[in-house]
Enzyme design. Sequence first.
Site, mmCIF file in Angstrom:
data_model
loop_
_atom_site.group_PDB
_atom_site.id
_atom_site.type_symbol
_atom_site.label_atom_id
_atom_site.label_comp_id
_atom_site.label_asym_id
_atom_site.label_seq_id
_atom_site.Cartn_x
_atom_site.Cartn_y
_atom_site.Cartn_z
ATOM 1 N N HIS A 1 0.820 -1.204 0.000
ATOM 2 C CA HIS A 1 0.000 0.000 0.000
ATOM 3 C C HIS A 1 0.855 1.256 0.000
ATOM 4 C CE1 HIS A 1 -3.757 -2.238 1.595
ATOM 5 N NE2 HIS A 1 -3.792 -2.099 0.306
ATOM 6 N N GLU B 1 -3.928 -8.054 -25.667
ATOM 7 C CA GLU B 1 -3.233 -8.381 -24.422
ATOM 8 C C GLU B 1 -2.627 -9.774 -24.434
ATOM 9 O OE1 GLU B 1 -5.550 -6.600 -20.833
ATOM 10 O OE2 GLU B 1 -7.050 -7.330 -22.254
ATOM 11 N N CYS C 1 -2.060 1.396 -24.195
ATOM 12 C CA CYS C 1 -2.559 1.882 -22.907
ATOM 13 C C CYS C 1 -1.794 1.294 -21.727
ATOM 14 C CB CYS C 1 -4.048 1.601 -22.755
ATOM 15 S SG CYS C 1 -4.476 -0.155 -22.829
ATOM 16 N N ASP D 1 0.020 -6.805 -19.786
ATOM 17 C CA ASP D 1 -0.377 -8.204 -19.932
ATOM 18 C C ASP D 1 0.290 -8.849 -21.141
ATOM 19 O OD1 ASP D 1 -1.938 -8.786 -17.736
ATOM 20 O OD2 ASP D 1 -3.772 -7.987 -18.619
#
Length: 951
Positions: free
Chosen positions: A577, A813, A884, A837
């Site tokens: 985090h 992907e 992207c 990916d």
Amino acid sequence: MLSLTTQDVKMGQTLADKQAVISALAEWLEQDGNVAAGYADGMLAREAQTATYLGQGIAIPHGTQECRHLVKQTGIKALHLPDGVDWGDGEKAYLVLGIAAGSDEHLELLRRLARALSRDDLAEQVRRAESRQDILRLLQGEEESSQAPVLGWRREWMRTGVEATSLAALQRAACELLNADDTERQALQASSLHLGQGWWLSQAPASGEPRAALVTTTGFEHSGQPVRALLALAVNGNGHRPLLAQLADWLLADKGQALAAMADSTALHTALARGPHAPGEDGLADNQRLVVVRNHQGLHARPGAMMVQIAKQFEADIRVRNLDGDGHDVNGKSLMKLIGLGVRPGHQLLLTAEGPDAAAALEQLVTAINEGLGEDVMPVAAGPTLVHQVQDIAPDTEMRGVGASPGTAIGPLFVEVPVHFDYPDTACDAGAEQRRLKAALAQADTDLAAAAEATHEPQARDILSMHRELLGDPALAEGAQARLQRGASAPAAWWSEIDSAATRQAASPNAMLAERAADIRDIGRRVMAILCDTPLPQTPNAPYIWVAEDIGPSDVVNMNAELVLGLVTAGGGPSSHSAILARSLGIPALVAMGGAVMGLKSGTQAILNGDAGTLHVAPTNRVLEQAKARQAQERQLAEQAWEHRNQAAVTTDGHRLEVGANLGDTAKTAAAVESGAEGVGLLRTEFVFMGRSQAPDLAQQQAEYDKAFTVLNGRPLVARTLDVGGDKPLPYWPVPKEDNPFLGVRGIRLCMQQPELLETQLRALLTAAGDRPLRIMFPMVADWSEWRFAKEMFERVQAEVQAADVQLGIMVEVPSAALNAQLFAQDADFFSIGTNDLTQYTLAADRGNGELAALSDGLHPAVLRLIAMTVEAAHAQGKWVGVCGELGADPQALPLLLGLGVDEVSVSPGRVPLVKARVRECSLARCKDLAAKALRARDAQTVRALTGEIQ
């Protein structure tokens, strides 16, 4: 729950023999309407099958399975026999409980009875009892939580088939398992109590931690009684009561001999944890389910939170037991209790539910656990051994870690030594300590709420909300309360609970587990600082690079971002985090540096390179000046890029590249436009579906999409349809557990199984768009049938809605989409390449695995060839291609993408000005030459070396 009352006890009875006692009990049960005539015959038949003498002067006659139909209402009657009655095998019964049970209602009462059996003088106290209240008091046993932590079964303290011919020999074997000292050994060998059915108990005060050993043997006799197994207890207080209760379950079910005959310790351990009462070969009752945790991270905060969310949807009381742990039942609606079970991969959980919706609760929980509760599989190396002693570091030393957030930071190090909280272990006023802890928890919650309110980062708010959920977990309060009652101080009780959960997670070799441990300790330290009136470490007032073992998420949220130049942690990982927040705040960060980084001296000058994953410590003046000059130039370029952010990205020879923004929700659309984005190149629409108990309806989705269209004011929006499943499940959309979710049912594959969700989303997107430009793309398309399914559904919805400006595309992907791009390009309007990916699928390297970071490089020639193939096929049909993935924001990759013919890139909003500025520095002709060379290169390192030609 059935209970024994004073009306169910008759004192001072005198009866001739066992048969007379059983007949009297059966007659009493019949008079009170518990059983029909003939039940006495069933009780005598049971006695002929196996003796019902429990031990300590207590017998529990009851009927056979065949006479259960005679039971009208469950009941228990007790006869006190001060002179005793011979119950066989030389045993005398002073208290006899006659049981009529058509179900298992009586078992909890018998478990409490079993706990009372560990009192050395129970038989004498029963014989001398003068009132019915005395009997009830003696049978109640002590409260489990009043004196000691609960003791559980451990497989390593069990041994089956021990060769022994005497009880003393069996006791010696148990002492070896317990690693008993001389005092414990002498006490254990002097203690022996026959529990019945060949089971014996030896008990002694523990010199240290409480332990419980269980040994079985092939069988012999001691004092005229059979010996099949021995339970040896070295205990203080009453934490061993649940063990006695579980063993008593088997004895009360007349299955003690079968339990002692278990083939190995694994079978014995599992049998004790499950219990003997349920029908069926699996030993489970109708309200129980057994499920194996198969995800590679075990059950920690993230999957535990999802499990709690599911459990809380049901009214039923849900209990969870780790059969491979300590065998305790915990509240299935408590996150901290679940974490405290220490569930590791392959552990078995026993789920028990009581309530009107118990069956539905069990079904949904089992399904969710089998699916992995949304946890990704990421095995990594063990965390570092941390060092806190300052050591001499050679000048001009370069240390390597894992880049977690890009950028360069130059400045002095601030090495945060963990704070030491000084507090007493014990306190004399439990009530005052409880009030003190309650006040500290309330203050910490208020502080977290204020921090969440103050931050503008959605991710930070989500993390702080999760911290508040952990802080309010009832398990923490329950555990701390039990310790307070035993005399612990508030800080000692609190930290024990925190440390118990965090230590289990941090000990795992799985990075995800260790990273969630940082969250638990983060909230723990916050409360400890309040309880001990000890301020957390004060950071410098001048700019610095922050070095710590772990930097808690709340630390990142609350820090002064203007002073923190960079973050460095000894442990952690790029998915922690704190790393996520560092990236969102634009602060360079390194993780997994190892324990040696804690040996650095505060104030030492260093150069942090978040892109290269290096920390250059005590650099020479020449290296330092070079870095400062480079950094100054980078700042100047960044300022210039921001000033010209609204200008188009056009190369020096006139070629334009469109630059859009990647968004995880619609809230940042305005920031994207402000940064110069020419549209949204990727809207991850999952945000609309997350954090809900059921799928959003048409109106809810349409309202979210409309927000983005309104802010974009005519700029195009490229929306990726729902991309969940496998590694990213939704709680209300259960899918089967997959061994490899990245290669499983996700993206368009999952939508094909739930077409109504995709149809609603398409309708919402098209309706919200109206006459505004919308580009829709489908994720994880690998096969022509998937594309045709999606397009045909789109055409049906579009025929009804008739949005004015819509294009339909495919996300490239997986390699098959690139290899078949020529076919897809005939039908699709555009391609958008998800390089993250595509890289991992092409190179078979998990993009989240830090050990494979060097291999998982989007500039690998194999990946570049697939990109080139996709662009060539699209341009042949007059279609456009975007990127992207993160590769679009890589300064070294951008010239290659230009040279390969990519028409558009989409990056995070903060990177838009820099990407546009980088394009303006390039010549398309030179980029094409570079791309041609890169496609012939051997590896990614060679390609990156080639990019130095474009400056």
